[in-house]
Motif scaffolding. Structure first.
Motif, PDB file in Angstrom:
ATOM      1  N   TYR A   1      12.420   2.129 -19.813  1.00  0.00           N
ATOM      2  CA  TYR A   1      11.786   2.549 -21.069  1.00  0.00           C
ATOM      3  C   TYR A   1      10.397   1.940 -21.229  1.00  0.00           C
ATOM      4  N   LEU A   2      10.078   0.938 -20.420  1.00  0.00           N
ATOM      5  CA  LEU A   2       8.737   0.346 -20.439  1.00  0.00           C
ATOM      6  C   LEU A   2       7.832   0.933 -19.366  1.00  0.00           C
ATOM      7  N   ASP A   3       8.430   1.374 -18.254  1.00  0.00           N
ATOM      8  CA  ASP A   3       7.645   1.923 -17.149  1.00  0.00           C
ATOM      9  C   ASP A   3       8.496   2.943 -16.406  1.00  0.00           C
ATOM     10  N   GLN A   4       8.242   4.210 -16.674  1.00  0.00           N
ATOM     11  CA  GLN A   4       9.024   5.282 -16.062  1.00  0.00           C
ATOM     12  C   GLN A   4       8.629   5.537 -14.611  1.00  0.00           C
ATOM     13  N   GLU A   5       7.418   5.161 -14.229  1.00  0.00           N
ATOM     14  CA  GLU A   5       6.900   5.517 -12.909  1.00  0.00           C
ATOM     15  C   GLU A   5       7.289   4.517 -11.825  1.00  0.00           C
ATOM     16  N   ASN A   6       7.068   3.242 -12.100  1.00  0.00           N
ATOM     17  CA  ASN A   6       7.237   2.218 -11.063  1.00  0.00           C
ATOM     18  C   ASN A   6       8.647   1.627 -11.115  1.00  0.00           C
ATOM     19  N   ARG A   7       9.596   2.444 -10.679  1.00  0.00           N
ATOM     20  CA  ARG A   7      10.989   2.023 -10.714  1.00  0.00           C
ATOM     21  C   ARG A   7      11.475   1.684  -9.312  1.00  0.00           C
ATOM     22  N   HIS A   8      12.417   0.739  -9.282  1.00  0.00           N
ATOM     23  CA  HIS A   8      12.987   0.311  -8.009  1.00  0.00           C
ATOM     24  C   HIS A   8      14.456   0.720  -7.965  1.00  0.00           C
ATOM     25  N   PHE A   9      14.822   1.538  -6.986  1.00  0.00           N
ATOM     26  CA  PHE A   9      16.201   1.976  -6.813  1.00  0.00           C
ATOM     27  C   PHE A   9      16.788   1.369  -5.541  1.00  0.00           C
ATOM     28  N   GLU A  10      18.085   1.102  -5.606  1.00  0.00           N
ATOM     29  CA  GLU A  10      18.818   0.581  -4.461  1.00  0.00           C
ATOM     30  C   GLU A  10      19.991   1.496  -4.157  1.00  0.00           C
ATOM     31  N   GLU A  11      20.496   1.425  -2.938  1.00  0.00           N
ATOM     32  CA  GLU A  11      21.680   2.201  -2.583  1.00  0.00           C
ATOM     33  C   GLU A  11      22.871   1.723  -3.411  1.00  0.00           C
ATOM     34  N   ALA A  12      23.705   2.672  -3.776  1.00  0.00           N
ATOM     35  CA  ALA A  12      24.837   2.343  -4.643  1.00  0.00           C
ATOM     36  C   ALA A  12      26.125   2.883  -4.057  1.00  0.00           C
ATOM     37  N   ASN A  13      27.209   2.159  -4.284  1.00  0.00           N
ATOM     38  CA  ASN A  13      28.545   2.665  -4.000  1.00  0.00           C
ATOM     39  C   ASN A  13      29.546   1.836  -4.797  1.00  0.00           C
ATOM     40  N   TRP A  14      30.614   2.490  -5.216  1.00  0.00           N
ATOM     41  CA  TRP A  14      31.682   1.775  -5.892  1.00  0.00           C
ATOM     42  C   TRP A  14      32.432   0.911  -4.895  1.00  0.00           C
ATOM     43  N   LYS A  15      33.026  -0.165  -5.398  1.00  0.00           N
ATOM     44  CA  LYS A  15      33.712  -1.109  -4.521  1.00  0.00           C
ATOM     45  C   LYS A  15      35.142  -1.345  -4.999  1.00  0.00           C
ATOM     46  N   THR A  16      36.014  -1.610  -4.044  1.00  0.00           N
ATOM     47  CA  THR A  16      37.432  -1.819  -4.328  1.00  0.00           C
ATOM     48  C   THR A  16      37.773  -3.302  -4.259  1.00  0.00           C
ATOM     49  N   TYR A  17      38.392  -3.799  -5.321  1.00  0.00           N
ATOM     50  CA  TYR A  17      38.923  -5.166  -5.305  1.00  0.00           C
ATOM     51  C   TYR A  17      40.370  -5.150  -4.837  1.00  0.00           C
ATOM     52  N   SER A  18      41.167  -4.260  -5.422  1.00  0.00           N
ATOM     53  CA  SER A  18      42.548  -4.104  -4.967  1.00  0.00           C
ATOM     54  C   SER A  18      42.896  -2.619  -4.929  1.00  0.00           C
ATOM     55  N   GLU A  19      43.637  -2.230  -3.912  1.00  0.00           N
ATOM     56  CA  GLU A  19      43.904  -0.819  -3.674  1.00  0.00           C
ATOM     57  C   GLU A  19      45.121  -0.328  -4.442  1.00  0.00           C
ATOM     58  N   GLY A  20      45.135   0.996  -4.679  1.00  0.00           N
ATOM     59  CA  GLY A  20      46.278   1.609  -5.331  1.00  0.00           C
ATOM     60  C   GLY A  20      45.850   2.828  -6.120  1.00  0.00           C
ATOM     61  N   SER A  21      46.822   3.471  -6.741  1.00  0.00           N
ATOM     62  CA  SER A  21      46.532   4.621  -7.589  1.00  0.00           C
ATOM     63  C   SER A  21      47.464   4.604  -8.789  1.00  0.00           C
ATOM     64  N   THR A  22      46.967   5.161  -9.891  1.00  0.00           N
ATOM     65  CA  THR A  22      47.759   5.203 -11.118  1.00  0.00           C
ATOM     66  C   THR A  22      47.101   6.182 -12.068  1.00  0.00           C
ATOM     67  N   LYS A  23      47.727   6.396 -13.203  1.00  0.00           N
ATOM     68  CA  LYS A  23      47.138   7.206 -14.258  1.00  0.00           C
ATOM     69  C   LYS A  23      47.604   6.676 -15.599  1.00  0.00           C
TER      70      LYS A  23
END
Length: 321
Positions: free
Chosen positions: A175-197
């Motif tokens: 919101y202070l500088d729209q032009e000079n932005r720094h982006f990094e690669e992103a991915n979600w990470k798993t701490y413990s595996e499993g599935s649920t709802k």
């Protein structure tokens, strides 16, 4: 839990300021956010008190409550967005007419400090609210496509859908500088595996914890918990706030943690150290570095909705929203 009628092109969205006022925004930012929402096909209107600003960049309880009540009462208004977050939306909770709100369910969306008021509405009025972009979030240019895509999927369609990780993330003060932005690669990470709802609750951790001991705190036992915190947290305060919430819940089905701002110093090492303290978190699905909270971009999720989590495959699917 009831689902508000989804938004459609042509609908009126009312902007309210339950926390900080719109006076904190630049004119350029205000206009750009309005224009972007109009480009999505919405009619944008504003609460009469959103520019009022006091010593703490907010307005009186009476003014904020009035704007919220008018937005829910007005049959032309189909959705409500908050201007921005802040610190004090919980001041409003005893003064809201939850019967009025219950009888006029509609999309209500914001994040951060808005966690308090959104959760209270869900708890007291019995319909889903949404943790997602503020009005001010639509001022952002780069990475806006991800944010807007999942805003529309959550608020403008009824079919179940999955969210995927953004390929990039940023911690810039965009919101202070729209032009000079720094982006990094992103991915979600798993701490413990499993599935649920299960049912989904959460939002900003420190704000949600303000509701403990009040009638506005939802029953979070056996829920899927989404939590994040902002630049004011540090590892030690995040650790104790998480502990407090887990003790209130007793048991949860899964935990999803939003990506932290660097200034918080909640590094991956610190976060894993904190999660390791809790044996229960080794037995349920846990994801972290997920796209919600105070880094960009973010997706929208339903407070009081239902979600399926597979931390092994790193998938999040919203089934009732």
């Amino acid at each position: 839990m009831r689902i508000p009628v989804k938004l459609n092109v042509g609908d009126e969205i009312r902007i309210v300021a339950p926390s900080r006022s719109a006076g904190i925004l630049s004119k350029e930012g205000f206009d750009q956010a309005k224009n972007r929402l109009e480009d999505l096909g919405f009619k944008v209107t504003f609460g009469k008190n959103i520019l009022e600003s006091d010593l703490q960049n907010s307005s009186s309880i009476e003014q904020r409550v009035q704007d919220i009540h008018e937005a829910f009462h007005d049959t032309n208004v189909k959705g409500i967005l908050t201007v921005i977050g802040g610190f004090n939306s919980n001041e409003l909770l005893p003064y809201l007419d939850y019967e009025l709100i219950k009888n006029n369910p509609k999309v209500f969306c914001g994040y951060s400090d808005i966690t308090a008021i959104g959760t209270a509405i869900t708890t007291q009025s019995g319909f889903i609210t949404y943790s997602g972009p503020h009005f001010s979030s639509f001022h952002m240019e780069k990475a806006q496509e991800y944010q807007t895509t999942f805003f529309k999927k959550c608020l403008m369609q009824s079919e179940a859908y999955s969210v995927e990780s953004s390929p990039i993330w940023s911690d810039d003060a965009w919101y202070l500088d729209q032009e000079n932005r720094h982006f990094e690669e992103a991915n979600w990470k798993t701490y413990s595996e499993g599935s649920t709802k299960g049912p989904l609750y959460g939002g900003n951790l420190s704000t949600l914890n303000l509701l403990q001991g009040t009638p506005y705190m939802p029953a979070i036992k056996d829920c899927v918990l989404f939590i994040e915190d902002d630049e004011l947290t540090i590892p030690e305060t995040f650790a104790r706030d998480l502990t407090s919430l887990l003790q209130v819940a007793g048991n949860i089905k899964a935990l999803v943690v939003g990506r932290f701002q660097r200034v918080s110093k909640v590094t991956e090492e610190q976060l894993l150290f904190i999660l390791d303290k809790h044996p229960m978190l080794k037995e349920i699905p846990v994801l972290y570095d997920v796209n919600f909270g105070h880094t960009q971009p973010i997706f929208t999720f339903p407070i009081g909705g239902e979600v399926e989590i597979n931390s092994t495959n790193k998938t999040i699917t919203f089934t009732k929203f």
